[in-house]
Design an enzyme around this catalytic site. Structure first.
Site, PDB file in Angstrom:
ATOM      1  N   ASP A 132       4.138   6.970  -3.358  1.00 11.63           N
ATOM      2  CA  ASP A 132       4.952   7.000  -2.131  1.00 11.63           C
ATOM      3  C   ASP A 132       6.405   7.293  -2.434  1.00 11.63           C
ATOM      4  O   ASP A 132       7.328   6.654  -1.905  1.00 11.63           O
ATOM      5  CB  ASP A 132       4.773   5.688  -1.342  1.00 11.63           C
ATOM      6  CG  ASP A 132       3.326   5.473  -0.903  1.00 11.63           C
ATOM      7  OD1 ASP A 132       2.521   6.423  -1.013  1.00 11.63           O
ATOM      8  OD2 ASP A 132       2.988   4.362  -0.461  1.00 11.63           O
TER       9      ASP A 132
ATOM     10  N   HIS B 182       4.950   7.678   5.192  1.00  8.26           N
ATOM     11  CA  HIS B 182       4.308   6.656   4.346  1.00  8.26           C
ATOM     12  C   HIS B 182       4.150   7.114   2.891  1.00  8.26           C
ATOM     13  O   HIS B 182       3.882   6.284   2.024  1.00  8.26           O
ATOM     14  CB  HIS B 182       2.973   6.170   4.939  1.00  8.26           C
ATOM     15  CG  HIS B 182       1.801   7.079   4.690  1.00  8.26           C
ATOM     16  ND1 HIS B 182       0.498   6.622   4.668  1.00  8.26           N
ATOM     17  CD2 HIS B 182       1.731   8.412   4.480  1.00  8.26           C
ATOM     18  CE1 HIS B 182      -0.319   7.644   4.446  1.00  8.26           C
ATOM     19  NE2 HIS B 182       0.395   8.727   4.334  1.00  8.26           N
TER      20      HIS B 182
ATOM     21  N   ASP C 105      -0.974  -1.642  -1.119  1.00 12.35           N
ATOM     22  CA  ASP C 105      -1.677  -0.662  -0.291  1.00 12.35           C
ATOM     23  C   ASP C 105      -3.173  -0.856  -0.545  1.00 12.35           C
ATOM     24  O   ASP C 105      -3.630  -0.771  -1.696  1.00 12.35           O
ATOM     25  CB  ASP C 105      -1.218   0.744  -0.706  1.00 12.35           C
ATOM     26  CG  ASP C 105      -1.747   1.847   0.192  1.00 12.35           C
ATOM     27  OD1 ASP C 105      -2.862   1.717   0.719  1.00 12.35           O
ATOM     28  OD2 ASP C 105      -1.042   2.864   0.332  1.00 12.35           O
TER      29      ASP C 105
ATOM     30  N   GLU D 284      -2.087  -0.372   5.347  1.00 15.65           N
ATOM     31  CA  GLU D 284      -3.017   0.769   5.394  1.00 15.65           C
ATOM     32  C   GLU D 284      -4.470   0.392   5.672  1.00 15.65           C
ATOM     33  O   GLU D 284      -5.372   1.191   5.406  1.00 15.65           O
ATOM     34  CB  GLU D 284      -2.917   1.636   4.122  1.00 15.65           C
ATOM     35  CG  GLU D 284      -1.534   2.257   3.889  1.00 15.65           C
ATOM     36  CD  GLU D 284      -1.189   3.450   4.788  1.00 15.65           C
ATOM     37  OE1 GLU D 284      -2.050   3.872   5.601  1.00 15.65           O
ATOM     38  OE2 GLU D 284      -0.040   3.933   4.682  1.00 15.65           O
TER      39      GLU D 284
ATOM     40  N   HIS E 186      -1.144   5.764  -4.669  1.00 12.55           N
ATOM     41  CA  HIS E 186      -0.056   6.750  -4.537  1.00 12.55           C
ATOM     42  C   HIS E 186       1.299   6.106  -4.813  1.00 12.55           C
ATOM     43  O   HIS E 186       1.504   4.939  -4.442  1.00 12.55           O
ATOM     44  CB  HIS E 186      -0.015   7.297  -3.101  1.00 12.55           C
ATOM     45  CG  HIS E 186      -1.342   7.673  -2.521  1.00 12.55           C
ATOM     46  ND1 HIS E 186      -2.142   6.770  -1.851  1.00 12.55           N
ATOM     47  CD2 HIS E 186      -2.008   8.852  -2.529  1.00 12.55           C
ATOM     48  CE1 HIS E 186      -3.253   7.385  -1.457  1.00 12.55           C
ATOM     49  NE2 HIS E 186      -3.210   8.642  -1.860  1.00 12.55           N
TER      50      HIS E 186
ATOM     51  N   ASP F 284      -1.014   0.674  -5.542  1.00 13.49           N
ATOM     52  CA  ASP F 284      -1.308   1.785  -4.632  1.00 13.49           C
ATOM     53  C   ASP F 284      -1.980   2.900  -5.435  1.00 13.49           C
ATOM     54  O   ASP F 284      -1.721   3.060  -6.632  1.00 13.49           O
ATOM     55  CB  ASP F 284       0.050   2.295  -4.063  1.00 13.49           C
ATOM     56  CG  ASP F 284      -0.072   3.128  -2.797  1.00 13.49           C
ATOM     57  OD1 ASP F 284      -1.101   3.792  -2.604  1.00 13.49           O
ATOM     58  OD2 ASP F 284       0.890   3.119  -2.007  1.00 13.49           O
TER      59      ASP F 284
ATOM     60  N   HIS G  86       2.216   2.427   5.309  1.00 14.14           N
ATOM     61  CA  HIS G  86       3.073   2.005   4.204  1.00 14.14           C
ATOM     62  C   HIS G  86       4.535   2.394   4.380  1.00 14.14           C
ATOM     63  O   HIS G  86       5.382   1.982   3.577  1.00 14.14           O
ATOM     64  CB  HIS G  86       2.517   2.535   2.873  1.00 14.14           C
ATOM     65  CG  HIS G  86       2.686   1.565   1.740  1.00 14.14           C
ATOM     66  ND1 HIS G  86       2.056   1.709   0.527  1.00 14.14           N
ATOM     67  CD2 HIS G  86       3.442   0.434   1.626  1.00 14.14           C
ATOM     68  CE1 HIS G  86       2.408   0.705  -0.274  1.00 14.14           C
ATOM     69  NE2 HIS G  86       3.249  -0.078   0.373  1.00 14.14           N
TER      70      HIS G  86
ATOM     71  N   ASP H 189      -5.514   1.011  -0.224  1.00 14.31           N
ATOM     72  CA  ASP H 189      -6.172   2.166  -0.847  1.00 14.31           C
ATOM     73  C   ASP H 189      -6.066   2.153  -2.378  1.00 14.31           C
ATOM     74  O   ASP H 189      -6.598   3.048  -3.049  1.00 14.31           O
ATOM     75  CB  ASP H 189      -5.705   3.505  -0.245  1.00 14.31           C
ATOM     76  CG  ASP H 189      -4.296   3.941  -0.670  1.00 14.31           C
ATOM     77  OD1 ASP H 189      -3.793   3.535  -1.725  1.00 14.31           O
ATOM     78  OD2 ASP H 189      -3.710   4.745   0.100  1.00 14.31           O
TER      79      ASP H 189
HETATM   80  C1  DIR Z   1       0.685  11.996  -0.118  1.00 13.88           C
HETATM   81  C2  DIR Z   1      -0.234  10.878   0.345  1.00 13.88           C
HETATM   82  N1  DIR Z   1       1.233  11.720  -1.434  1.00 13.88           N
HETATM   83  C3  DIR Z   1       1.830  12.206   0.873  1.00 13.88           C
HETATM   84  N2  DIR Z   1       0.414   9.624   0.338  1.00 13.88           N
HETATM   85  C4  DIR Z   1      -0.174   8.448   0.719  1.00 13.88           C
HETATM   86  O1  DIR Z   1       1.531  12.456   2.030  1.00 13.88           O
HETATM   87  O2  DIR Z   1       2.993  12.126   0.491  1.00 13.88           O
HETATM   88  N3  DIR Z   1       0.382   7.314   0.515  1.00 13.88           N
HETATM   89  N4  DIR Z   1      -1.335   8.451   1.292  1.00 13.88           N
HETATM   90  O3  DIR Z   1      -0.189   6.092   0.698  1.00 13.88           O
HETATM   91 MN    MN Z   2       1.022   3.595  -0.006  1.00 10.14          MN
HETATM   92 MN    MN Z   3      -1.801   4.849  -0.873  1.00 10.42          MN
END
Ligand code: DIR
Ligand code: MN
Ligand code: MN
Ligand code: MN
Length: 314
Positions: A123, A136, A227, A272, A121, A119, A96, A229
């Protein structure tokens, strides 16, 4: 109506190998045929080929800053060119981190775009707040005008200029938000719908409020960053950071149908998908096939009826 498909086999925005094969498995799941059957002229631009510096030391909590900055710069040029040529663009990741280049390139052609980020998350970590060092988890931070001056200058990122106001962004599907991310969401008053909000309001109301928020004042191009996920891990197991309690198939497809129905979708990212992380071939294929369903739905595949090329006038 023409669609440009652009693959971005990039994985240095996080630590798990395999997500660079996302474009291949999504194509292998039949993407081009599906889009062609929706009556688009499909231009498959193939995959970008990124080149990496030999030495790429971390900068604060950003791993591979030169690789990430360089890949996104190249992607921004490609997306900008495709939008400028009149295509609706489908960008296949990759991780991402690529949304930074994709949306930045889109903004060069469409400075008034708005961003829907689907998502688990947000991000929205900064190079100071990131718990992982993975870019990401940070791309949105670099897009937001309100955060200009709050992010350090990073090697490889000199081309990046913030292009988005926090009021032009909506998150859908959140359920794993880091403290630093939450602080920014609250400080900037970003509109978001967590999975809890979807439980409370229902996905129909969520989409209504999303479009009220983004489009009530004026119609403008939509950038969708999706995303995989965001879906429940039972539906999308082949991804790097699965989080329980995600979107159902029907919620995800309702989101994309509604986005199609605005007629304003201009660029979308599908990111992703990591075929190495499926526990079986079936798990990987199910995830890739879900990605194809999401993209096709964004581009007008409906659950109401299949389109036929020349209805009745034969
Ligand atoms: C977590 C995971 N917040 C990080 N982030 C992800 O690493 O900053 N984003 N998986 O898709
Ligand atoms: Mn993401
Ligand atoms: Mn994500
Ligand atoms: Mn349509």
């Amino acid at each position: 109506q023409s669609v440009a498909v652009l693959g971005a086999p990039f994985s240095r925005g996080q630590k798990k190998r395999g997500v660079e094969h996302g474009p291949k498995v999504i194509r292998d799941a039949g993407l081009i045929e599906r889009l062609s059957s929706l009556d688009y002229s499909v231009h498959d631009f193939g995959d970008l080929s990124f080149h990496y510096p030999e030495k790429d030391e971390p900068y604060m909590d950003v791993n591979f800053p030169l690789s990430v900055g360089g890949a996104n710069k190249m992607l921004a040029g490609a997306v900008s060119g495709a939008v400028g040529a009149g295509h609706t663009v489908v960008m296949l990741g990759g991780d991402h981190s690529l949304a930074l280049g994709s949306a930045a390139g889109h903004a060069r052609q469409c400075p008034d775009l708005c961003l829907i980020w689907v998502d688990a998350h947000p991000d929205l970590n900064t190079p100071m707040s990131s718990p992982s060092g993975n870019f990401h988890g940070q791309p949105v931070t670099f897009m937001l005008k309100e955060l200009q001056g709050k992010v350090p200058e990073i090697r490889g990122f000199s081309w990046v200029k913030p292009f988005l106001s926090s009021r032009d962004l909506v998150y859908i599907g959140l359920r794993d938000v880091d403290p630093g991310e939450y602080q920014i969401m609250k400080a900037l008053g970003i509109q978001y719908f967590s999975m809890r909000d979807i439980d409370r309001l229902g996905i129909q109301r969520v989409m209504e409020v999303t479009f009220d928020h983004l489009l009530a004042r004026k119609q403008r191009p939509i950038h969708l960053s999706f995303d995989i996920d965001s879906f429940d891990p039972s539906l999308a197991p082949a991804t790097g950071t699965p989080v329980n309690g995600g979107l159902t198939y029907r919620e995800g497809i309702y989101i994309t149908e509604e986005i199609h129905n605005t007629g304003l979708l201009s660029v979308m990212d599908l990111v992703e998908v990591n075929p190495v992380l499926g526990n079986s071939r079936e798990a990987t294929e199910a995830t890739a096939s879900l990605a194809v369903d999401v993209i096709a739905s964004c581009l007008g595949q409906t659950r109401e009826a299949r389109r036929s090329v020349a209805p009745y006038d034969r």
